[in-house]
Design an enzyme around this catalytic site. Structure first.
Site, PDB file in Angstrom:
ATOM      1  N   ASP A 337       0.825  -1.210   0.000  1.00 48.51           N
ATOM      2  CA  ASP A 337       0.000   0.000   0.000  1.00 48.51           C
ATOM      3  C   ASP A 337       0.864   1.267   0.000  1.00 48.51           C
ATOM      4  O   ASP A 337       2.041   1.235   0.346  1.00 48.51           O
ATOM      5  CB  ASP A 337      -0.885  -0.024   1.250  1.00 48.51           C
ATOM      6  CG  ASP A 337      -2.172   0.757   1.084  1.00 48.51           C
ATOM      7  OD1 ASP A 337      -2.253   1.582   0.167  1.00 48.51           O
ATOM      8  OD2 ASP A 337      -3.098   0.531   1.898  1.00 48.51           O
ATOM      9  N   LYS A 446      -1.374  -8.365  -5.717  1.00 48.50           N
ATOM     10  CA  LYS A 446      -2.010  -8.810  -4.478  1.00 48.50           C
ATOM     11  C   LYS A 446      -3.342  -8.085  -4.400  1.00 48.50           C
ATOM     12  O   LYS A 446      -3.403  -6.897  -4.096  1.00 48.50           O
ATOM     13  CB  LYS A 446      -1.149  -8.485  -3.257  1.00 48.50           C
ATOM     14  CG  LYS A 446      -1.802  -8.937  -1.956  1.00 48.50           C
ATOM     15  CD  LYS A 446      -0.871  -8.871  -0.771  1.00 48.50           C
ATOM     16  CE  LYS A 446      -1.589  -9.404   0.480  1.00 48.50           C
ATOM     17  NZ  LYS A 446      -0.674  -9.651   1.587  1.00 48.50           N
ATOM     18  N   TRP A 447      -4.429  -8.801  -4.702  1.00 47.21           N
ATOM     19  CA  TRP A 447      -5.778  -8.232  -4.775  1.00 47.21           C
ATOM     20  C   TRP A 447      -6.419  -8.360  -3.406  1.00 47.21           C
ATOM     21  O   TRP A 447      -6.768  -9.444  -2.971  1.00 47.21           O
ATOM     22  CB  TRP A 447      -6.580  -8.969  -5.842  1.00 47.21           C
ATOM     23  CG  TRP A 447      -7.959  -8.462  -6.095  1.00 47.21           C
ATOM     24  CD1 TRP A 447      -8.957  -8.267  -5.186  1.00 47.21           C
ATOM     25  CD2 TRP A 447      -8.521  -8.108  -7.365  1.00 47.21           C
ATOM     26  NE1 TRP A 447     -10.094  -7.816  -5.803  1.00 47.21           N
ATOM     27  CE2 TRP A 447      -9.857  -7.705  -7.148  1.00 47.21           C
ATOM     28  CE3 TRP A 447      -8.029  -8.094  -8.674  1.00 47.21           C
ATOM     29  CZ2 TRP A 447     -10.704  -7.305  -8.179  1.00 47.21           C
ATOM     30  CZ3 TRP A 447      -8.868  -7.692  -9.705  1.00 47.21           C
ATOM     31  CH2 TRP A 447     -10.193  -7.291  -9.459  1.00 47.21           C
ATOM     32  N   ASP A 448      -6.606  -7.225  -2.748  1.00 45.89           N
ATOM     33  CA  ASP A 448      -7.108  -7.207  -1.374  1.00 45.89           C
ATOM     34  C   ASP A 448      -8.547  -6.706  -1.349  1.00 45.89           C
ATOM     35  O   ASP A 448      -9.032  -6.073  -2.290  1.00 45.89           O
ATOM     36  CB  ASP A 448      -6.213  -6.290  -0.527  1.00 45.89           C
ATOM     37  CG  ASP A 448      -6.216  -6.681   0.951  1.00 45.89           C
ATOM     38  OD1 ASP A 448      -7.092  -7.455   1.374  1.00 45.89           O
ATOM     39  OD2 ASP A 448      -5.335  -6.185   1.685  1.00 45.89           O
ATOM     40  N   ASN A 450     -10.779  -5.195   2.043  1.00 40.91           N
ATOM     41  CA  ASN A 450     -10.651  -5.024   3.482  1.00 40.91           C
ATOM     42  C   ASN A 450     -11.942  -4.710   4.227  1.00 40.91           C
ATOM     43  O   ASN A 450     -11.881  -4.176   5.338  1.00 40.91           O
ATOM     44  CB  ASN A 450      -9.608  -3.944   3.778  1.00 40.91           C
ATOM     45  CG  ASN A 450      -8.205  -4.505   3.750  1.00 40.91           C
ATOM     46  OD1 ASN A 450      -7.909  -5.479   4.423  1.00 40.91           O
ATOM     47  ND2 ASN A 450      -7.330  -3.902   2.962  1.00 40.91           N
ATOM     48  N   ASP A 516      -3.805 -12.313   8.218  1.00 38.39           N
ATOM     49  CA  ASP A 516      -2.887 -11.224   8.543  1.00 38.39           C
ATOM     50  C   ASP A 516      -2.031 -11.565   9.762  1.00 38.39           C
ATOM     51  O   ASP A 516      -1.059 -10.862  10.054  1.00 38.39           O
ATOM     52  CB  ASP A 516      -3.671  -9.938   8.830  1.00 38.39           C
ATOM     53  CG  ASP A 516      -4.168  -9.264   7.565  1.00 38.39           C
ATOM     54  OD1 ASP A 516      -3.696  -9.625   6.477  1.00 38.39           O
ATOM     55  OD2 ASP A 516      -5.040  -8.378   7.671  1.00 38.39           O
TER      56      ASP A 516
END
Length: 696
Positions: A337, A446-448, A450, A516
Site C-alpha cells: 500500500d 495482491k488483490w485485497d 478489506n 494477517d
C-alpha cells in the site's frame, strides 16, 4: 474405468470416478432421486440398490424424505429446501417433469421443466478424479422469484453416528478446525458478508465419529464461491443426513426470467475410506490439477514491503529493500500500500489508482526496471473493490458504491464498497488494472478487499438483490480477462487476510493470503485448518519481525522460518534493519526452502501430529523419491525427551538417506517405529529433515 452410464430400464444414471461411484434415478413422478455415493460399484451392482418409491408410513412420516437430488420446495416435501420458487400468480414450489439428458466428455446434464410454468432446470454433474462437481442452471420465459437456489443436495449414507468437521474463526484467527457431533435438525454455516468471510469457510466434512487421519469413511462438500454462501446439514430422526449448499442468504431474492438466467456455483463432493488425511490429499490433488490456473508451477519466494514501510513509501526506500531482498534469494518483490493517490494512511486515496508523483517522481517504471534488473519479478498491492469517501473517485461518482436510499453509508476502515455489478464500474476497474499491468510490466497483483458488504443495494434498480451474485461474478470476470490478456500475470487473493479463501477464487488466482496473523505459533493452527481442504501450493506464509504486530509475541527466527516453509515462503519483515546474522540465516533458509519447494508445493501431505495442546506438531510431504519432515515443539514441559515420530507415505521395502546427516533409514522402521528428530532443547524448537529414497 471412469465414465457415465444410463440404465434405461431403471431410469438411472451411474457416474464413475477413479475410485468412487455416484448414482441417481428418476422416481415415478420424474423427481431426481439419490441412489448411491460411495466406494466404486459397477452399474449392475447399482441396480441392486434401486427400487420403487416407498409408500408413506402415515400422514406425517415419509420414508423417501431427504432423498431428493435437489430438494425442491413444494407439495408434501418438507426437507430443507435447496430450491424455492414463487411465480407471478403467487404459486410456490416446483413439480418436476423430465425432458432429456446428455453426457459428453464426462459431463452429465439432466434437463427438466415445471409441469405447468415455463421454467427450465438443468442438473449438472462432472467427476474430476474422485471429486464430483455439481451445479444447477435455471431459466424461465416469465419472471420467477427465486428465494433459494443451492447448487446441490448431497445425501450421505446412513452411518452409526455423524460427526462434523468445519472451519471457523475471525480476523487474524481464521480456519480454526472444529469437530463436533452433528445436531438433529438443521445446522447452517455461512456468510452474509458478500465475501467468503474470516468467520467460516465454505466446506464441511462428515464421518461417523471414529475416523482418524489414517482410517475411516469421510464425506466432504465444498463450494466454489467467493460471495455470501450457506451450507446446511439436516439430520433426521430416521438417521438420514444431507448437506445442501450454494450461494446466497436468507432474505435475498433473485429474479429469473427472459434474458436473466441463473447458474449456481460448483458444489464439489468427495468421499474416501482413508480418513481425514486421505480426504485432504484428494482435495489437494483436485485443487492443484483441476482448479488452479497454473498447477504445475512452483510459487516464488516473495518479499512484501508492508511491515517495513507501512504507508511511508518512497522510491529510494523500495529500491533499498529490493536490493537487500534480491541478495537473500527472493524471487518476487511486492510493493504494498501507499504508492497511489493521496494514500498516506487508510483514510484517503482508495479509488484514485494513479501513481503518487511525490513518492515516485518518474512513476513506477524506474522501480519496476530496477527490480527486474535484480532478477526478481515485480508485484503490486491493489484493492479494486473499495473506495475512500476522501477520494477523487467518490467525489465524482458517489452513486457507484453499494447504498440504499434514505440509509446511512456505513464505513469500515474508512471505506465503502464499489458496486461491481454495475457494468460501468466493472469496466472502470478493468481499464485501470489493464493499463497498470500492461504499461509497467507488472508480474504479480495482491488483490485485497478489506471490508464486507453493507447497504447492498442500488436505488432505482428493480432487482437489487442480484448484486450479491453479480458483484462476485464481475470480480471473477475481471480476473479472467486480465489473466487472458496478460498471460504472465500471477495473482494473490487477500481479504484482510483469509476473508476470501475458497475454490472459486482459487480458480482465478495462484495463491491466497490465509491470515494477517503471521505469528508462527498461531499459524500452526491456522495452517492446520487451511490444510484440511487447500494445498500448500497456494498458501502464502511470511516470516515477519519480532514482536509480532498482531500478537506481540516473540518467536525464534528458526521457528518462524520453519513454520512458513510449510507453504509458499515469503518475507514480510523490515529487512533493512536486520543484523547480518539474521540476513545470513535468511539466505540459508531460503536456499533450503528452494530445495524442498517442489516437495512441499506439489507433494502429498501427511499430518503426523496435529497442533493439539502445546506439544509436538509434525508434517510430512512426499513427492516421488523425496520426503520432507517439518517438526515443531511448541513448549517443553518437565524436560521430557522427544518421542520417535512415525512417518507415513514411504515404501517399507526401501531405504532412505538423510543428506544432511548421512544417516540411512529403513522405510519399514520409519513407518512402524519412527524417526528421531533431534530437536534443540527448549520451547519453540523446530527442524526440517530431508529424506531421499536410495535406488535399489
Amino acid at each position: 474405468m471412469a465414465g457415465i452410464s444410463y440404465l434405461d430400464d431403471h431410469r438411472t444414471w451411474v457416474l464413475t470416478g477413479a475410485a468412487t461411484t455416484y448414482a441417481l434415478r428418476l422416481d415415478e413422478d420424474d423427481v431426481p432421486t439419490h441412489v448411491y455415493w460411495g466406494p466404486r460399484l459397477s452399474p449392475p451392482e447399482v441396480v441392486e440398490l434401486t427400487g420403487k418409491t416407498l409408500p408413506r408410513w402415515d400422514g406425517f412420516n415419509d420414508p423417501n424424505e431427504g432423498l431428493d437430488e435437489l430438494a425442491a420446495d413444494g407439495g408434501t416435501r418438507y426437507w430443507t429446501p435447496a430450491l424455492q420458487l414463487r411465480f407471478a400468480d403467487g404459486t410456490r414450489g416446483l413439480e418436476w417433469r423430465y425432458e432429456t439428458h446428455a453426457s459428453t466428455g464426462g459431463h452429465l446434464a439432466i434437463s427438466f421443466t415445471d409441469r405447468h410454468y415455463p421454467v427450465r432446470l438443468t442438473l449438472h454433474y462432472r467427476f474430476r478424479g474422485d471429486v464430483l462437481e455439481r451445479w444447477t442452471e435455471l431459466s424461465a420465459d416469465t419472471d420467477v422469484e427465486v428465494a433459494r437456489a443451492d447448487s446441490a443436495t448431497w445425501v450421505l449414507p446412513v452411518l452409526e453416528d455423524y460427526r462434523l468437521s468445519h472451519a471457523t474463526g475471525r480476523w487474524a484467527a481464521e480456519t480454526q478446525l472444529r469437530r463436533e457431533a452433528v445436531p438433529h435438525g438443521e445446522t447452517v454455516f455461512g456468510s452474509r458478508r458478500g465475501i467468503t468471510s474470516h468467520h467460516a469457510n465454505p466446506w464441511v466434512m462428515v464421518d461417523d465419529g471414529t475416523a482418524t487421519e489414517r482410517h475411516g469413511e469421510v464425506y466432504g462438500v465444498a463450494l466454489a464461491w467467493s460471495g455470501s454462501w450457506r451450507l446446511t446439514t439436516t439430520r433426521a430422526s430416521t438417521g438420514r443426513l444431507t448437506i445442501s449448499g450454494g450461494f446466497g442468504q436468507d432474505g435475498v431474492v433473485h429474479l429469473v426470467g427472459p434474458g436473466k438466467p441463473l447458474t449456481t456455483p460448483v458444489a464439489a463432493g468427495l468421499c474416501t475410506d482413508g480418513g481425514f488425511g486421505a480426504a485432504s490429499r484428494a482435495w489437494h490433488a483436485y485443487v492443484r490439477e483441476h482448479v488452479l490456473p497454473h498447477p504445475g508451477e512452483l510459487r516464488p519466494v516473495l518479499y512484501n514491503s508492508w511491515e517495513a514501510t507501512g504507508f511511508e513509501v518512497s522510491e529510494a526506500g523500495q529500491r533499498a529493500l529490493a536490493e537487500r531482498a534480491a541478495a537473500l534469494g527472493v524471487e518476487l518483490f511486492v510493493l504494498d500500500d501507499g504508492w497511489f493517490g493521496a494514500r498516506t494512511g487508510d483514510h484517503a486515496g482508495l479509488g484514485d489508482w494513479h501513481v503518487n508523483r511525490e513518492r515516485f517522481p518518474d512513476g513506477l517504471q524506474p522501480l519496476v526496471d530496477a527490480v527486474h534488473a535484480l532478477g526478481m519479478k515485480f508485484g503490486l498491492w491493489v484493492e479494486p473493490e473499495m473506495v475512500n469517501p476522501d477520494s477523487d473517485l467518490y467525489r465524482a461518482h458517489p452513486d457507484w458504491v453499494l447504498h440504499h436510499a434514505h440509509r446511512r453509508r456505513s464505513e469500515l476502515r474508512n471505506q465503502l464498497v464499489l458496486d461491481f455489478a454495475r457494468p460501468e464500474v466493472a469496466a472502470w476497474a478493468h481499464g485501470w488494472l489493464d493499463r497498470l499491468v500492461g504499461d509497467h510490466g507488472v508480474d504479480f497483483l495482491k488483490w485485497d478487499m478489506n471490508r464486507p458488504f453493507s447497504e447492498a443495494g442500488r436505488p432505482g434498480e428493480a432487482d437489487q438483490d442480484r448484486v450479491w451474485v453479480e458483484h462476485t461474478r464481475a470480480v471473477y470476470a475481471i480476473l479472467d480477462r486480465l489473466r487472458a490478456d496478460h498471460p504472465g500475470l500471477r495473482v494473490e487473493a487477500c481479504s484482510g487476510g483469509g476473508g476470501r479463501l475458497d475454490l472459486g477464487v482459487l480458480a482465478r488466482t495462484d495463491q491466497v493470503w490465509p491470515s494477517d496473523n503471521t505469528d508462527a505459533l498461531d499459524r500452526l493452527r491456522i495452517q492446520h485448518g487451511y490444510s484440511q481442504l487447500y494445498p500448500a501450493r497456494a498458501m502464502s506464509a511470511w516470516v515477519t519481525d519480532n514482536p509480532n504486530f498482531v500478537t506481540g509475541r516473540s518467536v525464534p527466527r528458526r521457528f518462524r522460518f520453519h513454520v512458513a516453509m510449510a507453504g509458499v515462503l515469503g518475507l514480510g519483515g523490515d529487512i533493512a534493519r536486520w543484523p547480518e546474522a539474521d540476513l545470513a540465516f535468511a539466505r540459508e533458509m531460503i536456499a533450503l526452502y528452494r530445495d524442498i519447494r517442489p516437495v512441499v508445493q506439489h507433494g502429498a501431505l501427511h499430518r503426523l501430529r496435529p497442533p493439539d495442546g502445546d506439544g509436538l506438531v509434525a508434517l510430512q510431504y512426499v513427492l516421488g523419491d523425496r520426503s520432507v519432515v517439518l517438526a515443531y515443539r511448541q513448549a517443553a514441559h518437565f524436560a521430557e525427551p522427544d518421542r520417535l515420530l512415525r512417518l507415513d507415505g514411504l515404501d517399507p521395502a526401501d531405504r532412505y538417506l538423510n543428506p544432511d546427516s548421512g544417516a540411512t533409514h529403513s522405510g519399514a522402521v520409519l513407518l512402524a517405529h519412527g524417526l528421531r528428530l533431534g530437536l534443540p532443547t527448549g520451547d519453540f524448537a523446530s527442524t526440517v529433515i530431508r529424506l531421499e529414497r536410495i535406488p535399489r
